[in-house]
Design a protein around this motif. Structure first.
Motif, PDB file in Angstrom:
ATOM      1  N   GLU A 170     -25.932  26.010  53.348  1.00 58.59           N
ATOM      2  CA  GLU A 170     -25.686  26.425  54.907  1.00 58.59           C
ATOM      3  C   GLU A 170     -25.283  25.716  55.812  1.00 58.59           C
ATOM      4  N   LEU A 171     -25.792  24.339  55.408  1.00 59.83           N
ATOM      5  CA  LEU A 171     -25.330  23.011  56.558  1.00 59.83           C
ATOM      6  C   LEU A 171     -23.890  22.960  56.192  1.00 59.83           C
ATOM      7  N   LEU A 172     -23.398  22.877  54.372  1.00 55.65           N
ATOM      8  CA  LEU A 172     -21.762  22.910  54.167  1.00 55.65           C
ATOM      9  C   LEU A 172     -20.837  23.527  55.258  1.00 55.65           C
ATOM     10  N   LEU A 173     -21.680  25.011  55.468  1.00 50.18           N
ATOM     11  CA  LEU A 173     -20.745  25.596  56.250  1.00 50.18           C
ATOM     12  C   LEU A 173     -20.246  25.388  57.692  1.00 50.18           C
ATOM     13  N   LEU A 174     -22.053  25.089  58.080  1.00 48.46           N
ATOM     14  CA  LEU A 174     -21.066  24.332  59.965  1.00 48.46           C
ATOM     15  C   LEU A 174     -20.655  23.595  59.990  1.00 48.46           C
ATOM     16  N   PRO A 175     -19.627  24.277  60.807  1.00 48.12           N
ATOM     17  CA  PRO A 175     -18.392  22.604  61.378  1.00 48.12           C
ATOM     18  C   PRO A 175     -19.171  22.068  62.058  1.00 48.12           C
ATOM     19  N   GLU A 176     -18.265  20.438  62.235  1.00 51.68           N
ATOM     20  CA  GLU A 176     -18.817  20.028  62.839  1.00 51.68           C
ATOM     21  C   GLU A 176     -18.974  20.147  64.764  1.00 51.68           C
ATOM     22  N   VAL A 177     -19.587  19.170  65.210  1.00 52.73           N
ATOM     23  CA  VAL A 177     -19.556  19.979  66.563  1.00 52.73           C
ATOM     24  C   VAL A 177     -18.459  19.241  67.244  1.00 52.73           C
ATOM     25  N   PRO A 178     -17.384  20.324  67.517  1.00 46.51           N
ATOM     26  CA  PRO A 178     -16.359  19.987  68.303  1.00 46.51           C
ATOM     27  C   PRO A 178     -17.028  19.010  69.548  1.00 46.51           C
ATOM     28  N   ALA A 179     -16.556  17.847  70.083  1.00 44.22           N
ATOM     29  CA  ALA A 179     -16.149  17.232  71.431  1.00 44.22           C
ATOM     30  C   ALA A 179     -15.178  17.835  72.525  1.00 44.22           C
ATOM     31  N   GLU A 180     -14.845  18.339  72.171  1.00 47.86           N
ATOM     32  CA  GLU A 180     -14.458  19.638  73.540  1.00 47.86           C
ATOM     33  C   GLU A 180     -14.835  21.101  72.979  1.00 47.86           C
ATOM     34  N   PRO A 181     -15.146  21.686  74.410  1.00 48.51           N
ATOM     35  CA  PRO A 181     -15.388  22.821  73.993  1.00 48.51           C
ATOM     36  C   PRO A 181     -14.224  23.961  73.238  1.00 48.51           C
ATOM     37  N   LEU A 182     -14.657  24.823  72.603  1.00 55.14           N
ATOM     38  CA  LEU A 182     -14.127  26.109  72.291  1.00 55.14           C
ATOM     39  C   LEU A 182     -12.785  26.179  73.078  1.00 55.14           C
ATOM     40  N   LEU A 183     -12.751  26.977  74.267  1.00 51.46           N
ATOM     41  CA  LEU A 183     -12.644  27.278  75.545  1.00 51.46           C
ATOM     42  C   LEU A 183     -12.872  26.818  76.319  1.00 51.46           C
ATOM     43  N   ASN A 184     -11.564  26.379  77.040  1.00 50.31           N
ATOM     44  CA  ASN A 184     -11.577  25.122  78.565  1.00 50.31           C
ATOM     45  C   ASN A 184     -11.568  26.449  79.305  1.00 50.31           C
ATOM     46  N   PRO A 185     -12.480  26.610  80.501  1.00 52.25           N
ATOM     47  CA  PRO A 185     -12.400  27.631  81.625  1.00 52.25           C
ATOM     48  C   PRO A 185     -11.314  27.614  82.808  1.00 52.25           C
TER      49      PRO A 185
ATOM     50  N   VAL B  43      -4.580  29.257  71.431  1.00 50.72           N
ATOM     51  CA  VAL B  43      -5.972  29.898  71.503  1.00 50.72           C
ATOM     52  C   VAL B  43      -6.601  30.165  70.180  1.00 50.72           C
ATOM     53  N   LEU B  44      -6.165  30.810  69.800  1.00 55.74           N
ATOM     54  CA  LEU B  44      -6.910  31.000  68.182  1.00 55.74           C
ATOM     55  C   LEU B  44      -6.326  30.014  67.854  1.00 55.74           C
ATOM     56  N   SER B  45      -5.287  29.263  67.198  1.00 56.25           N
ATOM     57  CA  SER B  45      -5.538  28.032  66.238  1.00 56.25           C
ATOM     58  C   SER B  45      -6.346  26.670  67.504  1.00 56.25           C
ATOM     59  N   ARG B  46      -6.219  26.495  68.204  1.00 55.64           N
ATOM     60  CA  ARG B  46      -7.641  25.969  68.475  1.00 55.64           C
ATOM     61  C   ARG B  46      -9.025  25.931  67.865  1.00 55.64           C
ATOM     62  N   ILE B  47      -8.975  27.287  68.090  1.00 55.81           N
ATOM     63  CA  ILE B  47     -10.769  27.833  67.405  1.00 55.81           C
ATOM     64  C   ILE B  47     -10.654  27.930  65.775  1.00 55.81           C
ATOM     65  N   TRP B  48      -9.306  28.440  65.370  1.00 56.36           N
ATOM     66  CA  TRP B  48      -9.659  28.073  64.027  1.00 56.36           C
ATOM     67  C   TRP B  48      -9.741  26.424  63.627  1.00 56.36           C
ATOM     68  N   GLN B  49      -8.982  25.791  64.136  1.00 56.08           N
ATOM     69  CA  GLN B  49      -8.532  24.029  63.718  1.00 56.08           C
ATOM     70  C   GLN B  49     -10.497  23.599  63.529  1.00 56.08           C
ATOM     71  N   GLN B  50     -11.181  23.891  65.040  1.00 55.32           N
ATOM     72  CA  GLN B  50     -12.086  23.086  64.909  1.00 55.32           C
ATOM     73  C   GLN B  50     -13.052  23.603  64.458  1.00 55.32           C
ATOM     74  N   VAL B  51     -13.196  24.861  64.062  1.00 51.96           N
ATOM     75  CA  VAL B  51     -14.001  25.633  62.570  1.00 51.96           C
ATOM     76  C   VAL B  51     -13.533  25.223  61.337  1.00 51.96           C
ATOM     77  N   PHE B  52     -12.291  24.666  61.209  1.00 55.26           N
ATOM     78  CA  PHE B  52     -12.230  24.700  59.845  1.00 55.26           C
ATOM     79  C   PHE B  52     -11.863  23.011  59.927  1.00 55.26           C
TER      80      PHE B  52
END
Length: 168
Positions: A153-168, A28-37
Motif C-alpha cells: 500500500e505504501l509503495l502505491l502512495l506517491p511522494e508528497v508533491p512540492a507544489e499542489p496538483l492544481l494552482n488556483p 493539467v492532466l499531464s501535470r497530475i499524472w506526472q506527480q502521481v507517477f
C-alpha cells in the motif's frame, strides 16, 4: 517518471481512448499524472498500461489507481511468499542455539525486522520443534502478511508533491 515520459503514456492512452482528453486541459492532466507517477520508473508504468490495455473489457481509459494496481501485482510477484520467508527463519532457528547472531545477520532486512533480534532466534531455538512449527510459524506468517500488505500500500502512495496538483 519525468514529464516527457508521462506525455508518452498519456499519448498512448489517448490513441486507444480518444475521448480521454475531451473537455480536459492536457497540461493539467499531464501535470497530475506526472506527480502521481513521479517516483515510479517509466518502464513499470508502461508495463502496467500494456497489461491494462490487454485485459480491458469495459472500454474505459485507465485511471492512475488502475495502473497502480497492476504495478502492485507486478511487485508482489517478485517478493518472497510467507512460506519462503518462514523457511529462512526456520533454518536460522535450527542453527540459532549457538549461532543466533550470525544467523540473524544472514537474514534479509525485512525478515530481520519481523524476527526482531538474535535473542528471539536463540529463544525459539530452545523451544519444542512442534511449537515452533505451529505457534511461532503462524505468528511470523501473520506478521509477514501484514507487513507485506502495508508495504504494498505504501509503495502505491506517491511522494508528497512540492507544489499542489492544481494552482488556483
Amino acid at each position: 517518471m519525468n514529464m516527457k515520459e508521462t506525455k508518452r503514456i498519456l499519448a498512448a492512452i489517448t490513441a486507444i481512448y480518444p475521448a480521454f482528453v475531451k473537455d480536459r486541459d492536457p497540461e493539467v492532466l499531464s501535470r497530475i499524472w506526472q506527480q502521481v507517477f513521479a517516483s515510479t520508473p517509466y518502464p513499470l508504468v508502461n508495463q502496467a498500461l500494456t497489461a491494462f490495455l490487454a485485459t480491458d473489457v469495459k472500454g474505459f481509459p485507465p485511471t492512475p489507481g488502475a495502473l497502480n494496481t497492476f504495478i502492485r501485482k507486478t511487485r508482489q510477484l517478485k517478493d518472497p511468499s510467507e512460506d519462503d520467508a518462514w523457511v529462512k527463519v526456520y533454518k536460522a532457528i535450527s542453527r540459532g542455539l549457538y549461532n543466533s547472531r550470525e544467523e540473524f545477520d544472514k537474514l534479509p532486512p525485512d525478515i530481520r525486522q519481523i524476527v526482531g533480534s538474535p535473542r528471539m532466534l536463540f529463544e525459539w531455538a530452545q523451544m519444542d520443534r512442534s511449537e515452533v512449527n505451529s505457534v511461532i510459524a503462524a505468528c511470523f506468517k501473520r506478521s509477514w502478511r501484514a507487513r507485506h500488505e502495508l508495504t504494498q500500500e505504501l509503495l502505491l502512495l506517491p511522494e508528497v508533491p512540492a507544489e499542489p496538483l492544481l494552482n488556483p
